[in-house]
Design a protein around this motif. Structure first.
Motif, PDB file in Angstrom:
ATOM      1  N   PRO A 193       0.831  -1.211   0.000  1.00 63.51           N
ATOM      2  CA  PRO A 193       0.000   0.000   0.000  1.00 63.51           C
ATOM      3  C   PRO A 193       0.864   1.260   0.000  1.00 63.51           C
ATOM      4  CG  PRO A 193      -0.762  -1.569   1.657  1.00 63.51           C
ATOM      5  CD  PRO A 193       0.554  -2.086   1.156  1.00 63.51           C
ATOM      6  N   PRO A 194       0.364   2.371  -0.572  1.00 64.32           N
ATOM      7  CA  PRO A 194       1.131   3.623  -0.586  1.00 64.32           C
ATOM      8  C   PRO A 194       1.491   4.129   0.798  1.00 64.32           C
ATOM      9  CG  PRO A 194      -0.711   3.726  -2.135  1.00 64.32           C
ATOM     10  CD  PRO A 194      -0.881   2.467  -1.340  1.00 64.32           C
ATOM     11  N   LEU A 195       0.634   3.872   1.804  1.00 58.35           N
ATOM     12  CA  LEU A 195       0.936   4.335   3.151  1.00 58.35           C
ATOM     13  C   LEU A 195       2.096   3.581   3.771  1.00 58.35           C
ATOM     14  CD1 LEU A 195      -1.956   5.588   2.795  1.00 58.35           C
ATOM     15  CD2 LEU A 195      -2.208   5.298   5.261  1.00 58.35           C
ATOM     16  N   MET A 196       2.491   2.457   3.156  1.00 63.36           N
ATOM     17  CA  MET A 196       3.618   1.690   3.671  1.00 63.36           C
ATOM     18  C   MET A 196       4.895   1.975   2.897  1.00 63.36           C
ATOM     19  SD  MET A 196       4.075  -2.437   4.187  1.00 63.36           S
ATOM     20  CE  MET A 196       3.152  -2.461   5.718  1.00 63.36           C
ATOM     21  N   GLN A 197       4.828   1.909   1.583  1.00 61.32           N
ATOM     22  CA  GLN A 197       6.038   2.054   0.786  1.00 61.32           C
ATOM     23  C   GLN A 197       6.139   3.406   0.078  1.00 61.32           C
ATOM     24  OE1 GLN A 197       6.115  -0.801  -2.371  1.00 61.32           O
ATOM     25  NE2 GLN A 197       4.342   0.050  -3.445  1.00 61.32           N
ATOM     26  N   GLY A 198       5.087   4.228   0.134  1.00 66.49           N
ATOM     27  CA  GLY A 198       5.113   5.496  -0.558  1.00 66.49           C
ATOM     28  C   GLY A 198       4.823   5.339  -2.034  1.00 66.49           C
ATOM     29  N   GLY A 199       4.961   6.429  -2.760  1.00 63.98           N
ATOM     30  CA  GLY A 199       4.694   6.410  -4.189  1.00 63.98           C
ATOM     31  C   GLY A 199       5.954   6.255  -5.005  1.00 63.98           C
ATOM     32  N   PRO A 200       5.824   6.110  -6.314  1.00 62.17           N
ATOM     33  CA  PRO A 200       6.986   5.899  -7.175  1.00 62.17           C
ATOM     34  C   PRO A 200       7.737   7.185  -7.510  1.00 62.17           C
ATOM     35  CG  PRO A 200       4.989   5.846  -8.490  1.00 62.17           C
ATOM     36  CD  PRO A 200       4.552   6.011  -7.070  1.00 62.17           C
ATOM     37  N   GLY A 201       7.105   8.341  -7.293  1.00 56.86           N
ATOM     38  CA  GLY A 201       7.723   9.600  -7.675  1.00 56.86           C
ATOM     39  C   GLY A 201       8.587  10.194  -6.574  1.00 56.86           C
ATOM     40  N   LYS A 202       8.890  11.495  -6.736  1.00 55.70           N
ATOM     41  CA  LYS A 202       9.756  12.185  -5.783  1.00 55.70           C
ATOM     42  C   LYS A 202       9.089  13.448  -5.245  1.00 55.70           C
ATOM     43  CE  LYS A 202      14.332  10.658  -7.251  1.00 55.70           C
ATOM     44  NZ  LYS A 202      15.701  11.093  -7.608  1.00 55.70           N
ATOM     45  N   THR A 203       7.784  13.378  -5.007  1.00 60.11           N
ATOM     46  CA  THR A 203       7.070  14.504  -4.404  1.00 60.11           C
ATOM     47  C   THR A 203       6.982  14.274  -2.899  1.00 60.11           C
ATOM     48  OG1 THR A 203       5.772  14.809  -6.425  1.00 60.11           O
ATOM     49  CG2 THR A 203       4.953  15.837  -4.406  1.00 60.11           C
ATOM     50  N   HIS A 204       7.559  15.184  -2.142  1.00 60.59           N
ATOM     51  CA  HIS A 204       7.691  15.011  -0.692  1.00 60.59           C
ATOM     52  C   HIS A 204       6.787  16.023   0.011  1.00 60.59           C
ATOM     53  CE1 HIS A 204      10.626  13.361   2.448  1.00 60.59           C
ATOM     54  NE2 HIS A 204       9.614  13.900   3.100  1.00 60.59           N
ATOM     55  N   LEU A 205       5.859  15.524   0.815  1.00 65.43           N
ATOM     56  CA  LEU A 205       4.976  16.380   1.595  1.00 65.43           C
ATOM     57  C   LEU A 205       5.552  16.563   2.998  1.00 65.43           C
ATOM     58  CD1 LEU A 205       2.228  17.870   1.964  1.00 65.43           C
ATOM     59  CD2 LEU A 205       1.319  15.697   2.813  1.00 65.43           C
ATOM     60  N   ILE A 206       5.691  17.820   3.411  1.00 68.39           N
ATOM     61  CA  ILE A 206       6.157  18.120   4.765  1.00 68.39           C
ATOM     62  C   ILE A 206       4.990  18.711   5.546  1.00 68.39           C
ATOM     63  CG2 ILE A 206       7.846  19.315   6.175  1.00 68.39           C
ATOM     64  CD1 ILE A 206       9.604  19.608   3.731  1.00 68.39           C
ATOM     65  N   VAL A 207       4.592  18.045   6.607  1.00 70.17           N
ATOM     66  CA  VAL A 207       3.539  18.539   7.489  1.00 70.17           C
ATOM     67  C   VAL A 207       4.213  19.288   8.631  1.00 70.17           C
ATOM     68  CG1 VAL A 207       1.586  17.928   8.951  1.00 70.17           C
ATOM     69  CG2 VAL A 207       2.056  16.589   6.895  1.00 70.17           C
ATOM     70  N   MET A 208       3.913  20.576   8.748  1.00 67.08           N
ATOM     71  CA  MET A 208       4.554  21.445   9.743  1.00 67.08           C
ATOM     72  C   MET A 208       3.554  21.783  10.840  1.00 67.08           C
ATOM     73  SD  MET A 208       6.163  25.222   9.077  1.00 67.08           S
ATOM     74  CE  MET A 208       7.110  26.096  10.329  1.00 67.08           C
ATOM     75  N   LEU A 209       3.931  21.501  12.097  1.00 70.43           N
ATOM     76  CA  LEU A 209       3.044  21.745  13.233  1.00 70.43           C
ATOM     77  C   LEU A 209       3.565  22.920  14.045  1.00 70.43           C
ATOM     78  CD1 LEU A 209       2.494  18.053  14.452  1.00 70.43           C
ATOM     79  CD2 LEU A 209       1.259  19.315  12.678  1.00 70.43           C
ATOM     80  N   THR A 210       2.819  24.023  14.055  1.00 70.58           N
ATOM     81  CA  THR A 210       3.199  25.194  14.835  1.00 70.58           C
ATOM     82  C   THR A 210       1.995  25.663  15.642  1.00 70.58           C
ATOM     83  OG1 THR A 210       2.640  26.700  13.020  1.00 70.58           O
ATOM     84  CG2 THR A 210       4.918  25.926  13.129  1.00 70.58           C
ATOM     85  N   SER A 211       2.132  26.809  16.277  1.00 73.81           N
ATOM     86  CA  SER A 211       1.052  27.343  17.101  1.00 73.81           C
ATOM     87  C   SER A 211       0.244  28.375  16.328  1.00 73.81           C
ATOM     88  CB  SER A 211       1.625  27.986  18.373  1.00 73.81           C
ATOM     89  OG  SER A 211       2.365  29.154  18.046  1.00 73.81           O
ATOM     90  N   ASP A 212      -0.942  28.663  16.831  1.00 76.39           N
ATOM     91  CA  ASP A 212      -1.757  29.745  16.283  1.00 76.39           C
ATOM     92  C   ASP A 212      -1.392  31.079  16.922  1.00 76.39           C
ATOM     93  OD1 ASP A 212      -3.234  28.252  14.493  1.00 76.39           O
ATOM     94  OD2 ASP A 212      -4.808  27.792  15.921  1.00 76.39           O
ATOM     95  N   LEU A 213      -0.863  31.026  18.141  1.00 78.42           N
ATOM     96  CA  LEU A 213      -0.599  32.235  18.917  1.00 78.42           C
ATOM     97  C   LEU A 213       0.892  32.496  19.008  1.00 78.42           C
ATOM     98  CD1 LEU A 213      -3.100  31.490  21.837  1.00 78.42           C
ATOM     99  CD2 LEU A 213      -3.548  32.720  19.711  1.00 78.42           C
ATOM    100  N   GLY A 214       1.227  33.760  19.219  1.00 81.84           N
ATOM    101  CA  GLY A 214       2.617  34.152  19.376  1.00 81.84           C
ATOM    102  C   GLY A 214       2.998  34.264  20.843  1.00 81.84           C
ATOM    103  N   LEU A 215       3.943  35.160  21.137  1.00 87.58           N
ATOM    104  CA  LEU A 215       4.437  35.384  22.500  1.00 87.58           C
ATOM    105  C   LEU A 215       4.953  34.085  23.117  1.00 87.58           C
ATOM    106  CD1 LEU A 215       1.689  37.814  23.863  1.00 87.58           C
ATOM    107  CD2 LEU A 215       3.919  38.394  22.926  1.00 87.58           C
ATOM    108  N   ALA A 216       5.700  33.321  22.307  1.00 84.75           N
ATOM    109  CA  ALA A 216       6.252  32.043  22.783  1.00 84.75           C
ATOM    110  C   ALA A 216       7.749  31.959  22.509  1.00 84.75           C
ATOM    111  CB  ALA A 216       5.521  30.877  22.128  1.00 84.75           C
ATOM    112  N   GLY A 217       8.419  33.085  22.562  1.00 85.00           N
ATOM    113  CA  GLY A 217       9.862  33.080  22.339  1.00 85.00           C
ATOM    114  C   GLY A 217      10.216  32.634  20.933  1.00 85.00           C
TER     115      GLY A 217
END
Length: 291
Positions: free
Chosen positions: A67-91
């Motif tokens: 399955p694609p979720l196990m071995q990935g796809g045949p191409g070279k398109t890389h998805l980066i999921v970035m997790l940050t905050s909604d609010l500031g004032l966090a140094g």
């Protein structure tokens, strides 16, 4: 030189700011205890799930199309999921992660991969839209510093799964701040698709051997999306705890700096007031002598 009225106004303003930063520090400290407990509680389950799926990937290698979720796809398109905050004032919580993201994007593009970015959280969405407007496929809202429901991870996992099955991306990496303590949050990148295979993937006595019941296809159909959701949820909890730790530290520093500023302004106020009184006395004495 500022007048006494201006100095009094500045002292009053800084005192008000100190009350705000002190209150924000206490709120962040209260949230940190809850988020830290949940992040630490999620680690054993997420680690065990990741280890089991990695061993499963090694055990099923060479057994035809996976399955694609196990071995990935045949191409070279890389998805980066970035997790940050909604609010500031966090140094430097969000700024440090943005620097790590830029380094990762440059490295992947240097390896010939096409990068797509899926930011979750307003701060990450803003920074990536400015830096890579053509690479951001969608901006997802964060939790705004509130509790992290599993539905957020489930929806994120469903979105990424949809992109994988549609052939829009071939590899998936999540980038987030891992919580170490209130003063330390480490930018971390984890490859989720394809599933990482243990370095010692040769079958031996220590390697788990799997028998699928009812069958391999049905089991993987349930396990692979669930693993993606679990890894996203663990990363979201780590990020949430790190955000509150960074905010508590930043507000503590801001409160201390406000106290120092008040002391300095108070000294200037007293010196200015004393100088004004001295000048008035000199004028009175000079006038009396002239008479």
């Amino acid at each position: 030189m500022p007048s006494l009225k201006e100095l009094r106004a500045r002292i009053t303003g800084v005192k008000s700011q100190r009350k705000i930063t002190s209150a924000m520090k206490m709120v962040a400290a209260s949230k940190l205890r809850r988020f830290q407990h949940r992040a630490e509680a999620s680690r054993p389950y997420a680690d065990a799930m990741r280890r089991m799926m990695s061993e499963l990937a090694a055990a099923t290698r060479g057994q035809g199309e996976l399955p694609p979720l196990m071995q990935g796809g045949p191409g070279k398109t890389h998805l980066i999921v970035m997790l940050t905050s909604d609010l500031g004032l966090a140094g430097g919580f969000n700024a440090n992660l943005a620097r790590a993201m830029r380094a990762l994007v440059e490295r992947l593009e240097g390896e010939g991969e096409t990068v797509k970015i899926l930011p979750l959280g307003r701060k990450g969405g803003d920074s990536m839209t400015r830096a890579y407007p053509d690479k951001v496929v969608e901006r997802l809202p964060g939790t705004a510093g509130r509790e992290v429901p599993f539905k957020t991870a489930a929806d994120l996992g469903a979105r990424v799964t949809q992109m994988l099955l549609a052939g829009e991306v071939d590899r998936v990496t999540v980038v987030f701040n891992r919580f170490v303590n209130a003063m330390t949050q480490t930018p971390t990148e984890e490859v989720l698709v394809p599933l990482p295979v243990p370095e010692n993937d040769n079958k031996s006595e220590d390697t788990a051997q799997y028998e699928f019941e009812p069958n391999e296809e049905d089991l993987l159909t349930q396990l692979l999306p669930r693993n993606l959701q679990v890894q996203f949820y663990a990363a979201l909890l780590e990020s949430a705890a790190g955000e509150q730790g960074a905010r508590m530290t930043a507000m503590d520093n801001a409160t201390r700096n406000a106290g120092k500023a008040i002391d300095n302004l108070s000294q200037r106020y007293n010196r200015t007031r004393q100088a004004n009184i001295t000048n008035e006395l000199i004028e009175i004495i000079s006038g009396a002598e002239a008479v």
